[in-house]
Design a protein around this motif. Structure first.
Motif, mmCIF file in Angstrom:
data_model
loop_
_atom_site.group_PDB
_atom_site.id
_atom_site.type_symbol
_atom_site.label_atom_id
_atom_site.label_comp_id
_atom_site.label_asym_id
_atom_site.label_seq_id
_atom_site.Cartn_x
_atom_site.Cartn_y
_atom_site.Cartn_z
ATOM 1 N N PHE A 4 33.434 40.688 40.295
ATOM 2 C CA PHE A 4 33.982 41.802 39.508
ATOM 3 C C PHE A 4 34.680 42.819 40.409
ATOM 4 C CE2 PHE A 4 33.304 46.019 37.512
ATOM 5 C CZ PHE A 4 34.143 45.852 36.418
ATOM 6 N N THR A 5 33.997 43.269 41.451
ATOM 7 C CA THR A 5 34.606 44.270 42.324
ATOM 8 C C THR A 5 35.807 43.701 43.073
ATOM 9 O OG1 THR A 5 32.981 43.786 44.055
ATOM 10 C CG2 THR A 5 32.514 45.650 42.624
ATOM 11 N N THR A 6 35.742 42.430 43.420
ATOM 12 C CA THR A 6 36.869 41.796 44.096
ATOM 13 C C THR A 6 38.104 41.790 43.188
ATOM 14 O OG1 THR A 6 35.377 40.387 45.354
ATOM 15 C CG2 THR A 6 37.675 39.691 45.233
ATOM 16 N N GLN A 7 37.893 41.462 41.915
ATOM 17 C CA GLN A 7 39.016 41.443 40.974
ATOM 18 C C GLN A 7 39.557 42.845 40.714
ATOM 19 O OE1 GLN A 7 37.378 39.356 37.600
ATOM 20 N NE2 GLN A 7 38.073 37.379 38.379
ATOM 21 N N ASP A 10 41.534 43.831 43.823
ATOM 22 C CA ASP A 10 42.769 43.055 43.851
ATOM 23 C C ASP A 10 43.796 43.614 42.862
ATOM 24 O OD1 ASP A 10 44.334 40.826 44.768
ATOM 25 O OD2 ASP A 10 43.920 39.849 42.841
ATOM 26 N N ALA A 11 43.342 43.949 41.661
ATOM 27 C CA ALA A 11 44.247 44.510 40.650
ATOM 28 C C ALA A 11 44.782 45.874 41.091
ATOM 29 C CB ALA A 11 43.537 44.624 39.308
ATOM 30 N N LYS A 15 48.599 47.055 42.068
ATOM 31 C CA LYS A 15 49.046 48.071 41.102
ATOM 32 C C LYS A 15 49.198 47.476 39.700
ATOM 33 C CE LYS A 15 51.106 50.920 44.590
ATOM 34 N NZ LYS A 15 52.206 51.696 45.065
ATOM 35 N N GLN A 16 48.200 46.668 39.317
ATOM 36 C CA GLN A 16 48.169 46.077 37.984
ATOM 37 C C GLN A 16 47.185 46.857 37.115
ATOM 38 O OE1 GLN A 16 46.895 42.127 38.978
ATOM 39 N NE2 GLN A 16 48.979 41.378 39.288
ATOM 40 N N ASP A 17 47.282 46.612 35.813
ATOM 41 C CA ASP A 17 46.373 47.233 34.860
ATOM 42 C C ASP A 17 44.996 46.557 34.975
ATOM 43 O OD1 ASP A 17 45.364 48.731 32.792
ATOM 44 O OD2 ASP A 17 46.252 47.495 31.221
#
Length: 51
Positions: A4-7, A10-11, A15-17
């Motif tokens: 979870f924290t990795t994703q 990464d997001a 600079k993704q939602d």
């Protein structure tokens, strides 16, 4: 770090939602909770044979 924290990181780096990351993890958690609740309510595991 867990998945979870990795994703999340990464997001954020890309600079993704992050809404989709939260939504997918919340969906998995709720489905797991509902499956456990149903198993306990019925008092047997999925695909168990009932005599």
């Amino acid at each position: 770090m867990n998945q979870f924290t990795t994703q999340i990181v990464d997001a954020l780096v890309k600079k993704q939602d992050i809404t989709e990351v939260f939504r997918s993890h919340l969906e998995r958690a709720i489905n797991s909770l509902l499956a456990t609740e149903l198993t306990e309510f019925l008092a047997y595991e999925k695909y168990d044979h009932i005599i």
